[in-house]
Design a protein around this motif. Structure first.
Motif, PDB file in Angstrom:
ATOM      1  N   PHE A 171       1.383  15.482   3.262  1.00 13.88           N
ATOM      2  CA  PHE A 171       0.229  14.646   3.566  1.00 13.88           C
ATOM      3  C   PHE A 171      -0.003  13.699   2.385  1.00 13.88           C
ATOM      4  CE2 PHE A 171      -0.447  18.886   5.413  1.00 13.88           C
ATOM      5  CZ  PHE A 171      -0.413  18.559   6.755  1.00 13.88           C
ATOM      6  N   PRO A 172       0.729  12.593   2.316  1.00  9.29           N
ATOM      7  CA  PRO A 172       0.691  11.762   1.108  1.00  9.29           C
ATOM      8  C   PRO A 172      -0.703  11.270   0.712  1.00  9.29           C
ATOM      9  CG  PRO A 172       2.479  11.070   2.529  1.00  9.29           C
ATOM     10  CD  PRO A 172       1.696  12.093   3.284  1.00  9.29           C
ATOM     11  N   ILE A 173      -1.492  10.803   1.651  1.00  9.03           N
ATOM     12  CA  ILE A 173      -2.817  10.287   1.298  1.00  9.03           C
ATOM     13  C   ILE A 173      -3.811  11.436   1.182  1.00  9.03           C
ATOM     14  CG2 ILE A 173      -4.702   8.787   2.024  1.00  9.03           C
ATOM     15  CD1 ILE A 173      -2.583   7.075   3.454  1.00  9.03           C
ATOM     16  N   GLY A 174      -3.880  12.276   2.209  1.00 12.58           N
ATOM     17  CA  GLY A 174      -4.822  13.394   2.195  1.00 12.58           C
ATOM     18  C   GLY A 174      -4.521  14.403   1.099  1.00 12.58           C
ATOM     19  N   GLY A 175      -3.241  14.689   0.895  1.00 18.85           N
ATOM     20  CA  GLY A 175      -2.860  15.624  -0.164  1.00 18.85           C
ATOM     21  C   GLY A 175      -3.196  15.095  -1.544  1.00 18.85           C
ATOM     22  N   LEU A 176      -3.022  13.782  -1.726  1.00 17.92           N
ATOM     23  CA  LEU A 176      -3.366  13.164  -3.002  1.00 17.92           C
ATOM     24  C   LEU A 176      -4.867  13.228  -3.254  1.00 17.92           C
ATOM     25  CD1 LEU A 176      -2.173  11.517  -5.367  1.00 17.92           C
ATOM     26  CD2 LEU A 176      -2.733   9.472  -4.068  1.00 17.92           C
ATOM     27  N   ILE A 219       2.363  14.588  -8.719  1.00 14.11           N
ATOM     28  CA  ILE A 219       3.352  15.669  -8.745  1.00 14.11           C
ATOM     29  C   ILE A 219       3.842  15.906 -10.170  1.00 14.11           C
ATOM     30  CG2 ILE A 219       5.690  16.300  -8.006  1.00 14.11           C
ATOM     31  CD1 ILE A 219       5.018  14.990  -5.303  1.00 14.11           C
ATOM     32  N   PHE A 220       4.091  14.837 -10.924  1.00 16.93           N
ATOM     33  CA  PHE A 220       4.528  14.987 -12.312  1.00 16.93           C
ATOM     34  C   PHE A 220       3.455  15.685 -13.147  1.00 16.93           C
ATOM     35  CE2 PHE A 220       4.824  13.399 -16.681  1.00 16.93           C
ATOM     36  CZ  PHE A 220       6.103  13.835 -16.999  1.00 16.93           C
ATOM     37  N   GLU A 221       2.202  15.282 -12.954  1.00 12.71           N
ATOM     38  CA  GLU A 221       1.100  15.930 -13.676  1.00 12.71           C
ATOM     39  C   GLU A 221       0.974  17.397 -13.299  1.00 12.71           C
ATOM     40  OE1 GLU A 221      -3.525  15.600 -13.077  1.00 12.71           O
ATOM     41  OE2 GLU A 221      -2.752  13.818 -14.097  1.00 12.71           O
ATOM     42  N   LEU A 222       1.142  17.680 -12.017  1.00 12.35           N
ATOM     43  CA  LEU A 222       1.041  19.050 -11.532  1.00 12.35           C
ATOM     44  C   LEU A 222       2.160  19.922 -12.088  1.00 12.35           C
ATOM     45  CD1 LEU A 222      -0.284  21.068  -9.536  1.00 12.35           C
ATOM     46  CD2 LEU A 222       1.276  20.198  -7.820  1.00 12.35           C
ATOM     47  N   VAL A 223       3.374  19.420 -12.068  1.00 13.82           N
ATOM     48  CA  VAL A 223       4.525  20.201 -12.526  1.00 13.82           C
ATOM     49  C   VAL A 223       4.461  20.441 -14.034  1.00 13.82           C
ATOM     50  CG1 VAL A 223       7.040  20.131 -12.779  1.00 13.82           C
ATOM     51  CG2 VAL A 223       5.996  19.526 -10.603  1.00 13.82           C
ATOM     52  N   THR A 224       3.995  19.466 -14.798  1.00 13.86           N
ATOM     53  CA  THR A 224       3.952  19.613 -16.255  1.00 13.86           C
ATOM     54  C   THR A 224       2.714  20.346 -16.752  1.00 13.86           C
ATOM     55  OG1 THR A 224       2.939  17.427 -16.495  1.00 13.86           O
ATOM     56  CG2 THR A 224       5.356  17.563 -16.653  1.00 13.86           C
ATOM     57  N   LEU A 268       0.828  -1.212   0.000  1.00 12.95           N
ATOM     58  CA  LEU A 268       0.000   0.000   0.000  1.00 12.95           C
ATOM     59  C   LEU A 268       0.860   1.259   0.000  1.00 12.95           C
ATOM     60  CD1 LEU A 268      -2.897  -0.945   2.444  1.00 12.95           C
ATOM     61  CD2 LEU A 268      -2.987  -0.745  -0.038  1.00 12.95           C
ATOM     62  N   GLY A 269       1.946   1.233   0.737  1.00 11.23           N
ATOM     63  CA  GLY A 269       2.860   2.377   0.742  1.00 11.23           C
ATOM     64  C   GLY A 269       3.475   2.625  -0.627  1.00 11.23           C
ATOM     65  N   LEU A 270       3.827   1.544  -1.316  1.00 13.41           N
ATOM     66  CA  LEU A 270       4.388   1.673  -2.657  1.00 13.41           C
ATOM     67  C   LEU A 270       3.358   2.229  -3.633  1.00 13.41           C
ATOM     68  CD1 LEU A 270       6.826   1.138  -4.496  1.00 13.41           C
ATOM     69  CD2 LEU A 270       5.876  -1.135  -4.911  1.00 13.41           C
ATOM     70  N   ILE A 271       2.111   1.778  -3.523  1.00 18.40           N
ATOM     71  CA  ILE A 271       1.048   2.295  -4.394  1.00 18.40           C
ATOM     72  C   ILE A 271       0.827   3.781  -4.143  1.00 18.40           C
ATOM     73  CG2 ILE A 271      -1.443   2.177  -4.846  1.00 18.40           C
ATOM     74  CD1 ILE A 271      -1.200  -0.875  -4.374  1.00 18.40           C
ATOM     75  N   ILE A 272       0.802   4.186  -2.886  1.00 20.45           N
ATOM     76  CA  ILE A 272       0.617   5.603  -2.545  1.00 20.45           C
ATOM     77  C   ILE A 272       1.784   6.429  -3.060  1.00 20.45           C
ATOM     78  CG2 ILE A 272       0.498   7.239  -0.618  1.00 20.45           C
ATOM     79  CD1 ILE A 272      -1.123   5.063   0.863  1.00 20.45           C
ATOM     80  N   LEU A 273       3.010   5.911  -2.933  1.00 14.35           N
ATOM     81  CA  LEU A 273       4.181   6.616  -3.440  1.00 14.35           C
ATOM     82  C   LEU A 273       4.098   6.806  -4.950  1.00 14.35           C
ATOM     83  CD1 LEU A 273       7.044   7.782  -2.971  1.00 14.35           C
ATOM     84  CD2 LEU A 273       7.900   5.467  -3.379  1.00 14.35           C
ATOM     85  N   ILE A 274       3.705   5.775  -5.673  1.00 16.73           N
ATOM     86  CA  ILE A 274       3.584   5.875  -7.133  1.00 16.73           C
ATOM     87  C   ILE A 274       2.504   6.887  -7.516  1.00 16.73           C
ATOM     88  CG2 ILE A 274       2.874   4.599  -9.204  1.00 16.73           C
ATOM     89  CD1 ILE A 274       4.306   2.151  -7.947  1.00 16.73           C
TER      90      ILE A 274
END
Length: 93
Positions: free
Chosen positions: A72-77, A48-53, A36-42
């Motif tokens: 806030f990895p989950i809440g921010g996402l 972030i990539f979508e936001l920056v581009t 689950l941590g790996l999925i959240i990281l991906i």
């Protein structure tokens, strides 16, 4: 017969030492948490990539959204996918 006695002795001694698990079992919780941590990281990296581009935002709002996603990895996402994407000009086909 000698190996069985040796194995039983080792298991008994490790059971007496505090903090050592004599059963040597793998816990399911750590594996599921890792996946689950790996999925959240991906998903965070994709957001972030979508936001920056994206070109519809100024630099300040991009930096704020990146900080929210990183702090806030989950809440921010969830906030980004619900709030920020709706106003960035994305259109569903």
């Amino acid at each position: 017969m000698h190996s069985v006695i040796s194995a039983a002795t080792i298991l008994l001694l490790t059971a007496l030492i505090p903090g050592v698990d004599a059963t040597l079992s793998v816990t399911i919780g750590s594996t599921v948490g890792g996946v689950l941590g790996l999925i959240i990281l991906i998903l965070d990296i994709v957001a972030i990539f979508e936001l920056v581009t994206s070109s519809g935002r100024d630099l300040f709002s991009k930096v704020i959204w990146v900080l929210i996603i990183l702090l806030f990895p989950i809440g921010g996402l969830i906030l980004y996918w619900c709030c920020a994407r709706s106003g960035s000009g994305h259109q569903d086909i």
